[in-house]
Motif scaffolding. Structure first.
Motif, PDB file in Angstrom:
ATOM      1  N   HIS A 176       0.825  -1.159   0.017  1.00 21.07           N
ATOM      2  CA  HIS A 176      -0.026  -0.095  -0.050  1.00 21.07           C
ATOM      3  C   HIS A 176       0.953   1.081  -0.064  1.00 21.07           C
ATOM      4  N   SER A 177       1.174   1.706  -1.064  1.00 24.88           N
ATOM      5  CA  SER A 177       2.183   2.796  -1.397  1.00 24.88           C
ATOM      6  C   SER A 177       1.725   4.246  -0.686  1.00 24.88           C
ATOM      7  N   HIS A 178       0.351   4.394  -0.377  1.00 25.45           N
ATOM      8  CA  HIS A 178       0.181   5.636   0.414  1.00 25.45           C
ATOM      9  C   HIS A 178       0.396   5.694   1.769  1.00 25.45           C
ATOM     10  N   ILE A 179       0.742   4.303   2.207  1.00 31.76           N
ATOM     11  CA  ILE A 179       1.260   4.350   3.695  1.00 31.76           C
ATOM     12  C   ILE A 179       2.723   4.732   3.630  1.00 31.76           C
ATOM     13  N   VAL A 180       2.818   5.866   4.306  1.00 33.29           N
ATOM     14  CA  VAL A 180       4.206   6.476   4.225  1.00 33.29           C
ATOM     15  C   VAL A 180       4.529   7.129   5.834  1.00 33.29           C
ATOM     16  N   SER A 181       5.657   6.735   6.288  1.00 39.04           N
ATOM     17  CA  SER A 181       6.008   7.008   7.638  1.00 39.04           C
ATOM     18  C   SER A 181       7.539   7.406   7.877  1.00 39.04           C
ATOM     19  N   ASP A 182       7.688   8.489   8.733  1.00 35.30           N
ATOM     20  CA  ASP A 182       8.921   9.067   8.892  1.00 35.30           C
ATOM     21  C   ASP A 182       9.748   7.955   9.603  1.00 35.30           C
ATOM     22  N   GLU A 183       9.066   6.843  10.377  1.00 32.45           N
ATOM     23  CA  GLU A 183       9.912   6.229  11.261  1.00 32.45           C
ATOM     24  C   GLU A 183       9.641   4.670  10.855  1.00 32.45           C
ATOM     25  N   PRO A 184      10.460   3.780  11.145  1.00 31.79           N
ATOM     26  CA  PRO A 184      10.127   2.252  10.976  1.00 31.79           C
ATOM     27  C   PRO A 184       8.808   1.943  11.762  1.00 31.79           C
ATOM     28  N   GLY A 185       8.175   0.971  10.979  1.00 27.57           N
ATOM     29  CA  GLY A 185       6.909   0.419  11.633  1.00 27.57           C
ATOM     30  C   GLY A 185       6.383  -0.732  10.598  1.00 27.57           C
ATOM     31  N   THR A 186       5.055  -0.965  11.112  1.00 29.92           N
ATOM     32  CA  THR A 186       4.340  -1.903  10.272  1.00 29.92           C
ATOM     33  C   THR A 186       2.919  -1.201   9.513  1.00 29.92           C
ATOM     34  N   CYS A 187       2.807  -1.557   8.574  1.00 32.36           N
ATOM     35  CA  CYS A 187       1.319  -1.131   7.761  1.00 32.36           C
ATOM     36  C   CYS A 187       0.140  -1.524   8.685  1.00 32.36           C
ATOM     37  N   PRO A 188      -0.847  -0.561   8.616  1.00 33.70           N
ATOM     38  CA  PRO A 188      -1.823  -0.806   9.719  1.00 33.70           C
ATOM     39  C   PRO A 188      -2.980  -1.472   8.831  1.00 33.70           C
ATOM     40  N   ILE A 189      -2.683  -1.607   7.537  1.00 30.18           N
ATOM     41  CA  ILE A 189      -3.498  -2.307   6.809  1.00 30.18           C
ATOM     42  C   ILE A 189      -3.269  -3.881   6.688  1.00 30.18           C
ATOM     43  N   CYS A 190      -2.117  -4.031   6.116  1.00 30.24           N
ATOM     44  CA  CYS A 190      -1.673  -5.621   5.783  1.00 30.24           C
ATOM     45  C   CYS A 190      -0.745  -5.999   6.902  1.00 30.24           C
ATOM     46  N   GLY A 191      -0.184  -5.043   7.811  1.00 36.44           N
ATOM     47  CA  GLY A 191       0.731  -5.724   8.966  1.00 36.44           C
ATOM     48  C   GLY A 191       2.098  -5.990   8.505  1.00 36.44           C
ATOM     49  N   MET A 192       2.494  -5.689   7.156  1.00 33.41           N
ATOM     50  CA  MET A 192       3.961  -5.760   6.611  1.00 33.41           C
ATOM     51  C   MET A 192       4.663  -4.635   6.959  1.00 33.41           C
ATOM     52  N   ASP A 193       5.969  -5.166   7.209  1.00 30.91           N
ATOM     53  CA  ASP A 193       7.087  -4.108   7.529  1.00 30.91           C
ATOM     54  C   ASP A 193       7.330  -3.021   6.610  1.00 30.91           C
ATOM     55  N   LEU A 194       7.341  -1.774   7.187  1.00 34.79           N
ATOM     56  CA  LEU A 194       7.271  -0.561   5.955  1.00 34.79           C
ATOM     57  C   LEU A 194       8.880  -0.780   5.469  1.00 34.79           C
TER      58      LEU A 194
END
Length: 412
Positions: free
Chosen positions: A49-67
């Motif tokens: 989900h390319s629209h999920i962007v963060s300034d810090e490491p984490g996981t996607c709130p939609i699919c749970g994959m690592d950013l």
């Protein structure tokens, strides 16, 4: 000697300054960017989900994959003079919060109600001696004779019944013989007639247990049939289904019981108020749409309703409050993403990738990419987008040509 050194110093400075614009072009557009900050900036993006962007490491709130980390793209700002903005007809408006009423117009297709579908099988193997239904599409009423069959098994069962009727004093044997005939498809009226006349039916007539239209006919006169063969299919005409396809982005607000309006003048339906009856659980992999079934009136209220007709359908959902909204005209829709042009704090214009949510009328919800109060371009944005793309490509080529970039590539 000092004069010569001064001239060489001036020439060296001139060579260090890149000429990115021709004088004529510089009068219309000016490119601004900041290398030092953006070259080291890193952002974290979901690979799915390319629209999920963060300034810090984490996981996607939609699919749970690592950013995944990636270098932040250098932002290009196109500056246009006030006079040129007037000449180009550039207009902007503010991003605001608004309430969007969920609404989607679509087309529905009338289809058979498969809950009223009945398959006809012969309970005994034999030959079709006479066929009264000759083609698909014929209407059959309950009790109509549909075919006659000769079956040795049916003949033997009749003989056993007459033997139990006339010679046995055990009522259980008679009951079992009668039940055997009924389970083999022998109509109760025929059992009564056999009991009265005691004449065996060699060509046993079979009657329709339900009314409907023949949608499949898999037999012909003279065919040998067995219980495993679906001889024909009947579908009742008392009710129909209306099936509509809804894009994936609207599926989150679809609910069973949500209101819908149907317009189908051929069947005397004009803005007929009904509701969603069923939502199919699967999503079409090719069209990315979800099917919904909409309740139709019975045939008495909708004269002329035919399978295959198309109806105008309007689906309604509840309000979505506090949605971040931009005019639909501000969107630049491409095959891979959606963009808008935003006026930044310095007065320039920059591209911004956005993730679009609910679209209602001339308004589009933005889930990610802009903030409330920012100014987006609603007229003249395509020219600004082309200029920003051109300058960004030129800047990328310059970055690729730097010695440190070339050295980095050489070590791979």
């Amino acid at each position: 000697m000092k004069f010569a050194r001064f001239i060489m110093l001036i020439v060296s400075i001139a060579l260090l300054v890149p000429a990115t614009h021709s004088p004529a072009h510089a009068q219309e557009f000016e490119l601004k960017h900041d290398h030092a900050e953006q070259q080291q900036a890193v952002e974290y993006v979901c690979p799915m989900h390319s629209h999920i962007v963060s300034d810090e490491p984490g996981t996607c709130p939609i699919c749970g994959m690592d950013l995944e980390p990636q270098q932040r793209a250098e932002q290009v700002s196109v500056v246009v003079s006030d006079q040129m903005q007037q000449n180009l007809g550039i207009q902007t408006t503010a991003v605001t919060y608004d309430t969007l009423w969920r609404y989607y117009p679509t087309i529905g297709t009338v289809q058979w109600n498969t809950n009223e579908q009945h398959h006809l099988h012969s309970r005994a193997a034999g030959w079709v001696e006479k066929l009264y239904v000759r083609s698909e599409g014929e209407s059959v009423q309950q009790g109509d004779k549909i075919y006659e069959i000769y079956s040795r098994e049916l003949v033997v069962a009749q003989q056993d019944f007459l033997q139990a009727l006339n010679g046995s004093t055990n009522p259980r044997l008679l009951r079992d013989a009668r039940l055997r005939l009924e389970l083999l498809g022998f109509a109760p009226s025929l059992v009564k007639q056999l009991e009265q006349t005691q004449e065996i039916f060699y060509r046993v007539p079979v009657f329709a247990a339900h009314s409907g239209v023949v949608t499949q006919l898999n037999i012909a006169e003279g065919m040998y049939v067995e219980p495993g063969l679906a001889m024909m299919t009947l579908i009742g005409t008392d009710s129909f289904w209306l099936i509509a396809d809804v894009p994936e982005r609207y599926s989150d607000w679809l609910r069973v019981g949500s209101p819908a309006d149907i317009t189908l003048p051929q069947a005397n339906l004009n803005a007929y108020e009904t509701e969603i009856e069923y939502i199919y659980p699967e999503l079409d992999a090719k069209t990315r749409t979800q099917r919904v079934r909409i309740k139709l009136p019975n045939s008495e209220l909708s004269n002329g309703l035919l399978v295959g007709m198309q109806a105008a359908v309007e689906l309604y959902g509840g309000p979505k409050r506090e949605a971040l909204v931009v005019p639909l005209s501000s969107l630049i829709i491409t095959g891979s993403d959606n963009r808008i042009i935003v006026r930044n704090s310095e007065g320039g214009f920059e591209q911004r990738a956005v993730h679009v949510g609910l679209v209602v009328g001339d308004k589009a919800e933005i889930l990610h990419g802009v903030e409330a109060g920012e100014q987006v371009v609603v007229a003249g944005q395509f020219l600004l987008d082309s200029e920003a793309t051109l300058q960004s490509n030129r800047l990328n080529r310059q970055q690729q040509g730097k010695p440190e970039v070339q050295d980095a590539h050489a070590h791979h």
